[in-house]
Design an enzyme around this catalytic site. Structure first.
Site, PDB file in Angstrom:
ATOM      1  N   ASP A   9      40.338  79.250  10.525  1.00 33.92           N
ATOM      2  CA  ASP A   9      38.989  78.997  11.479  1.00 33.92           C
ATOM      3  C   ASP A   9      40.388  78.073  12.033  1.00 33.92           C
ATOM      4  O   ASP A   9      40.530  77.468  11.435  1.00 33.92           O
ATOM      5  CB  ASP A   9      38.498  78.584  11.050  1.00 33.92           C
ATOM      6  CG  ASP A   9      37.715  77.800  12.468  1.00 33.92           C
ATOM      7  OD1 ASP A   9      37.985  78.161  13.645  1.00 33.92           O
ATOM      8  OD2 ASP A   9      36.499  77.463  11.963  1.00 33.92           O
ATOM      9  N   LYS A  70      45.239  76.950  21.116  1.00 33.65           N
ATOM     10  CA  LYS A  70      44.740  77.761  21.612  1.00 33.65           C
ATOM     11  C   LYS A  70      44.235  78.045  22.529  1.00 33.65           C
ATOM     12  O   LYS A  70      44.268  79.434  23.168  1.00 33.65           O
ATOM     13  CB  LYS A  70      42.841  77.791  20.246  1.00 33.65           C
ATOM     14  CG  LYS A  70      42.411  79.362  20.529  1.00 33.65           C
ATOM     15  CD  LYS A  70      41.416  78.744  19.441  1.00 33.65           C
ATOM     16  CE  LYS A  70      40.617  79.469  19.049  1.00 33.65           C
ATOM     17  NZ  LYS A  70      39.340  79.281  18.489  1.00 33.65           N
ATOM     18  N   GLU A 147      34.806  84.665  15.597  1.00 35.71           N
ATOM     19  CA  GLU A 147      34.235  83.527  15.109  1.00 35.71           C
ATOM     20  C   GLU A 147      32.479  84.260  14.571  1.00 35.71           C
ATOM     21  O   GLU A 147      32.260  83.593  13.833  1.00 35.71           O
ATOM     22  CB  GLU A 147      34.219  82.111  15.873  1.00 35.71           C
ATOM     23  CG  GLU A 147      35.820  82.072  15.842  1.00 35.71           C
ATOM     24  CD  GLU A 147      36.578  81.518  16.837  1.00 35.71           C
ATOM     25  OE1 GLU A 147      34.942  81.046  17.260  1.00 35.71           O
ATOM     26  OE2 GLU A 147      37.618  80.955  16.910  1.00 35.71           O
ATOM     27  N   ASP A 169      27.696  78.445  18.997  1.00 32.85           N
ATOM     28  CA  ASP A 169      28.901  77.640  18.782  1.00 32.85           C
ATOM     29  C   ASP A 169      29.651  76.528  19.555  1.00 32.85           C
ATOM     30  O   ASP A 169      30.095  76.961  20.727  1.00 32.85           O
ATOM     31  CB  ASP A 169      29.702  78.375  18.672  1.00 32.85           C
ATOM     32  CG  ASP A 169      31.561  77.729  17.950  1.00 32.85           C
ATOM     33  OD1 ASP A 169      31.320  76.862  17.786  1.00 32.85           O
ATOM     34  OD2 ASP A 169      32.671  78.620  17.627  1.00 32.85           O
TER      35      ASP A 169
END
Ligand code: AMP
Length: 603
Positions: A9, A70, A147, A169
Site C-alpha cells: 500500500d 503520491k 485500494e 477510506d
C-alpha cells in the site's frame, strides 16, 4: 515453493507491506512499526533518509524533505531534493526500494515481485507512474489494484455470493469513498468520489490552531513563530486526537516549550471530545456529501449496501462511525485494522496470483454491544442505552465516555452495565451494576467518566470516576463476550414464531425467473430480523405490518410491474424496520398504502 509477492500500500502519508506466509497474511514490521512514513529526505551530510527519520526532520528542514509525493504521481514535474531534482516516480521508488529492503531483511530472502495499490480515481498516467516507481525500485509489478478492491478482498466476502460494499477510506491527507460490487469472484468499482485534500492531518491542523490561539491568549506568545515548538505541538495534538477516539478528554502537555523574557513557558491544555467533534464536523459532513454522490452515481440507496468497510487511520474517529451509521442505517465494519487493510488485500491478491492458499483473517471481536444506561435530558427516561464498546470491535479494547449527574449535590450514581443492541436498556441484558458513592457537592452535570476495559478473555473491567476529584469505583464482569439470554428474548422469539405462522404466502404468478424473484415473499420475510428491535415493536409497526400483509395478498392478481413495485416497497419497509428507522419505515409504508389505494381504485 510458491513465489513471494509483496503486497504494497503506497500511501500519501504512510506505506505498508505484507506477504502471505503459511496461508496467513503477515504485515511486515521494521523496528516494531508496521506503518512506514512515505517521506524522503536528505540529512545535513547529504545522506538519504526514508521513512521515520525523514518524517522527523520534515518540520525543521522542509527544503530537504519531500512528503506526500503520491499527490504528484502522473504529473510532469520535478521536485528538488538537495542538489538534484527528481520525478515523482523516482521519489516513490526510494520509498519502495526501502520497503523492499525491509521485506528482504524480515523474510531472509530476495524478493522481486509486487502488487501495488492505487486509489480508484487514479487515471492511466498515474497508474503507469506507480508501475514505473516499482520497476525503478527493482520490483516486477504484477498488478496495480484499486485500494477499495484490496480492502474488499481482505474482508473475505464469500466468492459465491454477490455483495455490494461501501468502502470509506479516510487517511492522513486524502479521503475517498467507493462502491464495490463483488460477484462471482470479480470485484468491480461501481463509483468512487473523494477529496484529495481532506484527512486526519486537517484535524491535527484544527487542533493545532486551537492550541496556539489558546496559548497566545494566555501567554501573549505565538508558538507558530518557533519551529521546534511547532514540531512538538503538532506531534502532541496528533496524539491527543488519537486519544479522543477512545477517551472523552485528552491533555496536551509540553514542558519548556518556549521562553518569554528568559522564563520557560509550559503548555498544559485539556480538550474534550465534544469540542473536538464540533471542530471537525464540517469536514466530516463533506465526506458524507461525497458518499451521497457515490451512491447516486451507482444508482443505489443505502439499503442496497450489504457492508460498510472502514479504511484509513482517521476512520477510527467515533464521529465517523456515528455519521455513517446515521446515513447508512448499519454499523460500519472496522474490525480489520483500517491502516493495514489495503496492504493486506494487496497480499491476498499476490497470493491469488501465486496460487497460495489464503485463510480467512481471524480477529477476536465483541459480538455484542456493551454499554450503560443513562438519563437523557430531552425526555427524562432513565432507560437509554449508551454503547461504549460497539459490537464488532476488536478485543482487547478500551473505551470511555463522560456523563453528568442529574441533580445538584447528587451524592451517588448507579452504573448499570448492559449487553445488547436495543436503544432501550430494558430489552438488553444487564450484566453488572455498582454505585459510585460520596460524590462532592456540585451542581448537576458533575462529570463522571465511565471506562470499559475488555480483555481478550472476555473479562470486562468497568470503572466510574468523578472527574473533579478522582473518586473512583470499579467492577469486573466475567464472560462479557458470551451472549446472555434473558427471559424476554425467549418470550420475544415465541411471539415472533406466532407472527410467521399467521402469514399467508402468496404464490408466484408464473414460473418466469423475474417474477419468482420479485414475488418470493419468503425471501422478503427472511430479511426481516426483529431481534434487537425495541420491545413492543409489533405494536410500533402494527400499521406497517398490516399493510404489508394486505399488499402481499394482492400480489397474485396484479401486473408484473406492480408486483415488483409492491415487493420493493415491502423490502424497503422491512429494511427500515430492521435498522430501527421508524421514519423511513413509515415513509415507505405510506408509499405502499398509496399504491394499494391506486390498485383498488383501478380494479
Ligand atoms: P493513513 O494515511 O491511513 O495511514 O492514516 C493516517 C491518519 O490517521 C493520520 O492523520 C493519523 O493521525 C490518523 N489516525 C491514526 N490512528 C488514529 C486514531 N486512533 N484516531 C483518529 N485518527 C487516527
Amino acid at each position: 515453493m510458491t513465489d513471494i509477492i509483496l503486497g504494497i500500500d503506497l500511501g500519501t502519508t504512510n506505506s505498508e507491506v505484507s506477504v502471505i506466509r503459511d496461508n496467513e497474511i503477515v504485515v511486515l514490521e521494521k523496528d516494531g512499526a508496521k506503518l512506514f512514513p512515505s517521506v524522503v529526505g536528505l540529512n545535513i551530510s547529504g545522506n538519504l533518509l526514508v521513512g521515520h527519520a525523514a518524517r522527523n526532520q520534515a518540520i525543521l528542514y522542509p527544503e530537504r524533505t519531500v512528503k506526500s509525493i503520491k499527490r504528484r504521481m502522473g504529473e510532469d514535474v520535478k521536485v528538488q531534493l538537495g542538489e538534484r531534482e527528481y520525478t515523482p516516480p523516482e521519489i516513490s521508488a526510494m520509498i519502495l526500494r526501502t520497503l523492499r529492503a525491509y521485506a528482504e531483511e524480515s523474510l531472509g530472502q530476495k524478493v522481486s515481485k509486487a502488487v501495488i495499490t492505487v486509489p480508484a480515481f487514479f487515471n492511466d498516467t498515474q497508474r503507469e507512474a506507480t508501475r514505473l516507481a516499482g520497476e525503478l525500485a527493482g520490483l516486477e509489478v504484477l498488478r496495480i489494484i484499486n485500494e477499495p478492491t484490496a480492502a474488499s478482498l481482505v474482508y473475505g466476502t464469500d466468492p459465491d455470493k454477490s455483495e455490494t460494499l461501501l468502502v470509506y477510506d479516510l487517511g492522513g491527507g486524502t479521503f475517498d469513498v467507493s462502491i464495490v460490487r463483488v460477484e462471482g469472484g470479480v470485484i468491480e468499482v461501481l463509483a468512487s468520489h473523494g477529496d484529495t485534500h481532506l484527512g486526519g492531518d486537517d484535524f491535527d491542523q484544527l487542533l493545532f490552531d486551537h492550541v496556539c490561539e489558546t496559548f497566545k491568549k494566555k501567554n501573549k506568545v505565538d508558538l507558530r513563530q518557533t519551529p521546534t515548538a511547532v514540531s512538538r505541538v503538532m506531534q502532541a495534538v496528533e496524539e491527543a486526537k488519537k486519544q479522543l477516539s477512545t477517551e472523552p478528554f485528552a491533555a496536551v502537555r509540553e514542558e519548556f516549550l518556549v521562553e518569554k523574557d528568559g522564563t520557560p513557558l509550559h503548555l498544559d491544555l485539556e480538550i474534550s471530545r465534544n469540542d473536538y467533534e464540533a471542530m471537525i464536523l464540517p469536514l466530516l459532513e463533506k465526506t458524507v456529501t461525497c458518499l451521497n454522490d457515490a451512491l447516486r452515481d451507482a444508482g443505489l440507496r443505502p439499503t442496497d449496501i450489504d457492508k460498510v468497510i472502514l479504511v484509513g487511520g482517521a476512520s477510527r474517529t467515533p464521529l465517523v462511525h456515528q455519521l455513517l451509521e446515521n446515513r447508512m442505517g448499519t454499523t460500519p465494519h472496522g474490525e480489520i485494522d483500517p491502516d493495514l487493510c489495503v496492504t493486506m488485500g494487496a497480499a491476498v491478491q499476490g497470493g491469488l496470483i501465486s496460487g497460495a492458499e489464503v485463510g480467512r483473517v481471524l480477529i477476536d471481536i465483541t459480538p455484542h454491544t456493551l454499554g450503560v444506561s443513562a438519563f437523557m435530558d430531552h425526555d427524562q427516561s432513565p432507560y437509554h442505552f449508551v454503547p461504549l464498546i460497539k459490537r464488532n470491535t476488536p478485543v482487547p479494547c478500551t473505551r470511555s465516555d463522560v456523563f453528568g449527574t442529574n441533580h445538584d449535590n447528587q451524592e451517588m450514581v448507579i452504573i448499570e452495565v448492559f449487553q445488547g443492541e436495543a436503544e432501550d436498556v430494558r430489552y438488553n441484558t444487564q450484566i453488572g451494576e455498582f454505585y459510585l458513592k460520596g460524590l462532592s457537592k456540585a451542581p448537576r452535570g458533575n462529570e463522571i467518566v465511565c471506562r470499559f476495559d475488555l480483555d481478550i478473555n472476555g473479562i470486562l473491567h468497568v470503572s466510574a470516576t468523578e472527574k473533579k476529584t478522582g473518586l473512583q469505583d470499579t467492577i469486573t464482569v466475567e464472560n462479557a463476550l458470551d451472549a446472555r439470554k434473558s427471559d424476554e428474548n425467549d418470550k420475544f422469539r415465541e411471539h415472533l414464531d406466532g407472527f410467521f405462522d399467521d402469514l399467508e404466502f402468496a404464490q408466484p404468478i408464473d414460473e418466469s425467473p423475474e417474477i419468482v424473484d420479485v414475488a418470493d415473499n419468503s425471501s422478503l420475510l427472511e430479511k426481516f430480523n426483529p431481534e434487537g428491535l425495541e420491545k413492543g415493536w409489533e405494536k410500533t409497526y402494527a400499521e406497517e405490518i398490516d399493510l404489508m400483509q394486505r399488499a402481499m395478498k394482492r400480489l397474485p392478481d396484479v401486473s408484473q410491474d406492480d408486483a415488483r413495485e409492491i415487493s420493493e416497497l415491502i423490502q424497503k419497509t422491512v429494511d427500515a424496520m430492521n435498522h430501527r428507522k421508524r421514519d423511513e419505515a413509515q415513509a415507505s409504508a405510506s408509499e405502499l398504502e398509496d399504491l394499494l389505494y391506486y390498485l383498488e381504485d383501478s380494479v
